[in-house]
Design a protein around this motif. Structure first.
Motif, PDB file in Angstrom:
ATOM      1  N   MET A  49       0.830  -1.199   0.000  1.00 14.69           N
ATOM      2  CA  MET A  49       0.000   0.000   0.000  1.00 14.69           C
ATOM      3  C   MET A  49       0.868   1.255   0.000  1.00 14.69           C
ATOM      4  N   HIS A  50       0.536   2.206  -0.875  1.00 15.70           N
ATOM      5  CA  HIS A  50       1.258   3.473  -0.966  1.00 15.70           C
ATOM      6  C   HIS A  50       0.290   4.644  -0.862  1.00 15.70           C
ATOM      7  N   LYS A  51       0.739   5.693  -0.210  1.00 15.92           N
ATOM      8  CA  LYS A  51      -0.004   6.956  -0.124  1.00 15.92           C
ATOM      9  C   LYS A  51       0.917   8.033  -0.665  1.00 15.92           C
ATOM     10  N   VAL A  52       0.524   8.667  -1.776  1.00 15.52           N
ATOM     11  CA  VAL A  52       1.418   9.591  -2.465  1.00 15.52           C
ATOM     12  C   VAL A  52       0.748  10.940  -2.688  1.00 15.52           C
ATOM     13  N   ILE A  53       1.583  11.967  -2.820  1.00 13.64           N
ATOM     14  CA  ILE A  53       1.125  13.324  -3.107  1.00 13.64           C
ATOM     15  C   ILE A  53       1.549  13.679  -4.531  1.00 13.64           C
ATOM     16  N   VAL A  54       0.639  14.206  -5.316  1.00 17.54           N
ATOM     17  CA  VAL A  54       0.929  14.581  -6.694  1.00 17.54           C
ATOM     18  C   VAL A  54       1.777  15.854  -6.723  1.00 17.54           C
ATOM     19  N   LYS A  55       2.926  15.778  -7.429  1.00 20.32           N
ATOM     20  CA  LYS A  55       3.816  16.931  -7.551  1.00 20.32           C
ATOM     21  C   LYS A  55       3.808  17.521  -8.965  1.00 20.32           C
ATOM     22  N   GLU A  56       3.625  16.646  -9.960  1.00 19.38           N
ATOM     23  CA  GLU A  56       3.619  17.088 -11.362  1.00 19.38           C
ATOM     24  C   GLU A  56       2.812  16.090 -12.178  1.00 19.38           C
ATOM     25  N   VAL A  57       2.086  16.587 -13.181  1.00 23.71           N
ATOM     26  CA  VAL A  57       1.235  15.731 -14.006  1.00 23.71           C
ATOM     27  C   VAL A  57       1.559  15.947 -15.482  1.00 23.71           C
ATOM     28  N   ILE A  58       1.772  14.843 -16.203  1.00 28.81           N
ATOM     29  CA  ILE A  58       1.935  14.894 -17.654  1.00 28.81           C
ATOM     30  C   ILE A  58       0.804  14.074 -18.259  1.00 28.81           C
ATOM     31  N   PRO A  59      -0.245  14.733 -18.763  1.00 30.11           N
ATOM     32  CA  PRO A  59      -1.389  13.990 -19.313  1.00 30.11           C
ATOM     33  C   PRO A  59      -1.056  13.398 -20.673  1.00 30.11           C
ATOM     34  N   GLY A  60      -1.786  12.339 -21.045  1.00 29.90           N
ATOM     35  CA  GLY A  60      -1.599  11.719 -22.346  1.00 29.90           C
ATOM     36  C   GLY A  60      -2.916  11.253 -22.913  1.00 29.90           C
ATOM     37  N   ASN A  61      -2.881  10.673 -24.100  1.00 26.22           N
ATOM     38  CA  ASN A  61      -4.103  10.201 -24.750  1.00 26.22           C
ATOM     39  C   ASN A  61      -4.719   9.017 -24.033  1.00 26.22           C
ATOM     40  N   LYS A  62      -3.878   8.093 -23.560  1.00 24.96           N
ATOM     41  CA  LYS A  62      -4.360   6.893 -22.876  1.00 24.96           C
ATOM     42  C   LYS A  62      -3.897   6.809 -21.430  1.00 24.96           C
ATOM     43  N   TYR A  63      -2.716   7.338 -21.150  1.00 27.41           N
ATOM     44  CA  TYR A  63      -2.145   7.214 -19.820  1.00 27.41           C
ATOM     45  C   TYR A  63      -1.763   8.582 -19.269  1.00 27.41           C
ATOM     46  N   VAL A  64      -1.626   8.640 -17.958  1.00 29.02           N
ATOM     47  CA  VAL A  64      -1.159   9.857 -17.315  1.00 29.02           C
ATOM     48  C   VAL A  64       0.130   9.522 -16.560  1.00 29.02           C
ATOM     49  N   TYR A  65       1.114  10.407 -16.686  1.00 28.70           N
ATOM     50  CA  TYR A  65       2.392  10.229 -16.004  1.00 28.70           C
ATOM     51  C   TYR A  65       2.449  11.231 -14.861  1.00 28.70           C
ATOM     52  N   VAL A  66       2.790  10.750 -13.682  1.00 31.48           N
ATOM     53  CA  VAL A  66       2.675  11.583 -12.487  1.00 31.48           C
ATOM     54  C   VAL A  66       3.942  11.492 -11.653  1.00 31.48           C
ATOM     55  N   LEU A  67       4.509  12.644 -11.338  1.00 31.95           N
ATOM     56  CA  LEU A  67       5.598  12.706 -10.368  1.00 31.95           C
ATOM     57  C   LEU A  67       4.965  12.809  -8.989  1.00 31.95           C
ATOM     58  N   VAL A  68       5.252  11.851  -8.130  1.00 32.18           N
ATOM     59  CA  VAL A  68       4.629  11.834  -6.804  1.00 32.18           C
ATOM     60  C   VAL A  68       5.710  11.818  -5.726  1.00 32.18           C
ATOM     61  N   GLU A  69       5.269  12.090  -4.511  1.00 30.78           N
ATOM     62  CA  GLU A  69       6.179  12.077  -3.365  1.00 30.78           C
ATOM     63  C   GLU A  69       5.582  11.196  -2.271  1.00 30.78           C
ATOM     64  N   GLU A  70       6.428  10.373  -1.671  1.00 28.96           N
ATOM     65  CA  GLU A  70       6.019   9.511  -0.569  1.00 28.96           C
ATOM     66  C   GLU A  70       7.140   9.463   0.454  1.00 28.96           C
ATOM     67  N   ASP A  71       6.857   9.939   1.659  1.00 31.52           N
ATOM     68  CA  ASP A  71       7.851   9.944   2.744  1.00 31.52           C
ATOM     69  C   ASP A  71       9.152  10.620   2.312  1.00 31.52           C
ATOM     70  N   GLY A  72       9.023  11.759   1.618  1.00 30.28           N
ATOM     71  CA  GLY A  72      10.198  12.524   1.219  1.00 30.28           C
ATOM     72  C   GLY A  72      10.889  12.038  -0.043  1.00 30.28           C
ATOM     73  N   ARG A  73      10.426  10.937  -0.622  1.00 29.80           N
ATOM     74  CA  ARG A  73      11.030  10.380  -1.844  1.00 29.80           C
ATOM     75  C   ARG A  73      10.138  10.692  -3.029  1.00 29.80           C
ATOM     76  N   SER A  74      10.724  11.206  -4.110  1.00 29.84           N
ATOM     77  CA  SER A  74       9.967  11.522  -5.317  1.00 29.84           C
ATOM     78  C   SER A  74      10.248  10.473  -6.387  1.00 29.84           C
ATOM     79  N   PHE A  75       9.205  10.083  -7.138  1.00 34.50           N
ATOM     80  CA  PHE A  75       9.369   9.111  -8.207  1.00 34.50           C
ATOM     81  C   PHE A  75       8.184   9.229  -9.163  1.00 34.50           C
ATOM     82  N   TRP A  76       8.334   8.651 -10.353  1.00 28.90           N
ATOM     83  CA  TRP A  76       7.314   8.720 -11.380  1.00 28.90           C
ATOM     84  C   TRP A  76       6.457   7.464 -11.379  1.00 28.90           C
ATOM     85  N   ILE A  77       5.169   7.659 -11.581  1.00 32.09           N
ATOM     86  CA  ILE A  77       4.247   6.548 -11.754  1.00 32.09           C
ATOM     87  C   ILE A  77       3.401   6.831 -12.999  1.00 32.09           C
TER      88      ILE A  77
END
Length: 253
Positions: A49-77
């Motif tokens: 289980m993960h709880k993340v905060i949205v930092k940046e959003v890159i929308p797309g035609n089918k998918y969305v790319y999101v830079l998120v932060e969890e416990d001080g760590r940033s990563f893309w989903i």
């Protein structure tokens, strides 16, 4: 002592059966098919289980790319197309880690990217479940976990893709089973009782208006393919009753 004679043909059949059982397993990062035996699920899928905060959003035609932060760590989903805003909080519990993941649409390579089955908003567990905004975080998290389990981890038997006419003709046959439908979304009611209510028509049953509940964003006047679990004779009170309702819908990408 007599030697046991095994026909050569029997040996070939045995080898064939073993090879079938040990065949390759397909991977579906956005839509993971459920079976009764969870032990055969893709071992590459993380269910933490993960709880993340949205930092940046890159929308797309089918998918969305999101830079998120969890416990001080940033990563893309990345997940199926939906509307996200900076600062929003989401939960997820299914992901597959990819390295050097290329997005041709955005002409970009992500060093590391987590493909996420579904994002559940933090607000999903508030209000409609009888919790106030000041309720304990742990209790709210348990509600969100339950929602994710209902939507993503159902052990319902998958009955395959069918038409609305098939479903209406013999609803008992599909009761409690997961089905796949393809049709036009003619109407969407957003955020009612913590769900989105999509109306689907496929032209197979005199424009029968089938209602599907989902936590995903479904675009009106768009053709979609969606999977959900068939429920019969659902009475929600206040005059809202459904002889056939498809619940926990997940868009097939």
């Amino acid at each position: 002592m007599k030697k046991l004679f095994v026909p050569f043909g029997a040996i070939l059949i045995f080898i064939f059966l073993i090879s079938c059982l040990d065949g390759p397993k397909s991977k579906e990062p956005y839509t993971i098919t459920r079976t009764i035996d969870k032990s055969i699920l893709d071992p590459d899928v993380s269910r933490e289980m993960h709880k993340v905060i949205v930092k940046e959003v890159i929308p797309g035609n089918k998918y969305v790319y999101v830079l998120v932060e969890e416990d001080g760590r940033s990563f893309w989903i990345s997940s199926g197309k939906q509307q996200l805003k900076k600062g929003e909080i989401f939960f997820y519990n299914e992901s597959i880690l990819k390295t050097q993941f290329e997005s041709k649409e955005h002409n970009r390579v992500f060093d590391t990217l987590y493909l996420v089955t579904s994002l559940i908003p933090e607000e999903h567990g508030k209000g409609v479940h009888g919790l106030s905004s000041g309720s304990a975080g742990d209790k709210q998290l348990e509600i969100v976990k339950k929602s994710i389990v209902e939507e993503q981890d159902s052990t319902a038997v998958f009955a395959g893709r069918i038409s609305i006419a098939d479903l209406v003709a013999d609803p008992e046959k599909y009761a409690g089973k997961k089905i796949e439908l393809k049709g036009m979304c003619t109407k969407v009611n957003i955020g009612i009782m913590g769900r989105n209510w999509a109306h689907l028509q496929d032209g197979s049953k005199d424009d029968y208006d089938l209602v599907i509940t989902t936590s995903e964003m479904v675009d009106k006047d768009k053709e979609v393919t969606i999977r959900g679990i068939v429920k019969l004779n659902i009475d929600l009170g206040s005059g809202y009753s459904y002889p056939i309702l498809v619940e926990n819908g997940v868009l097939v990408r």
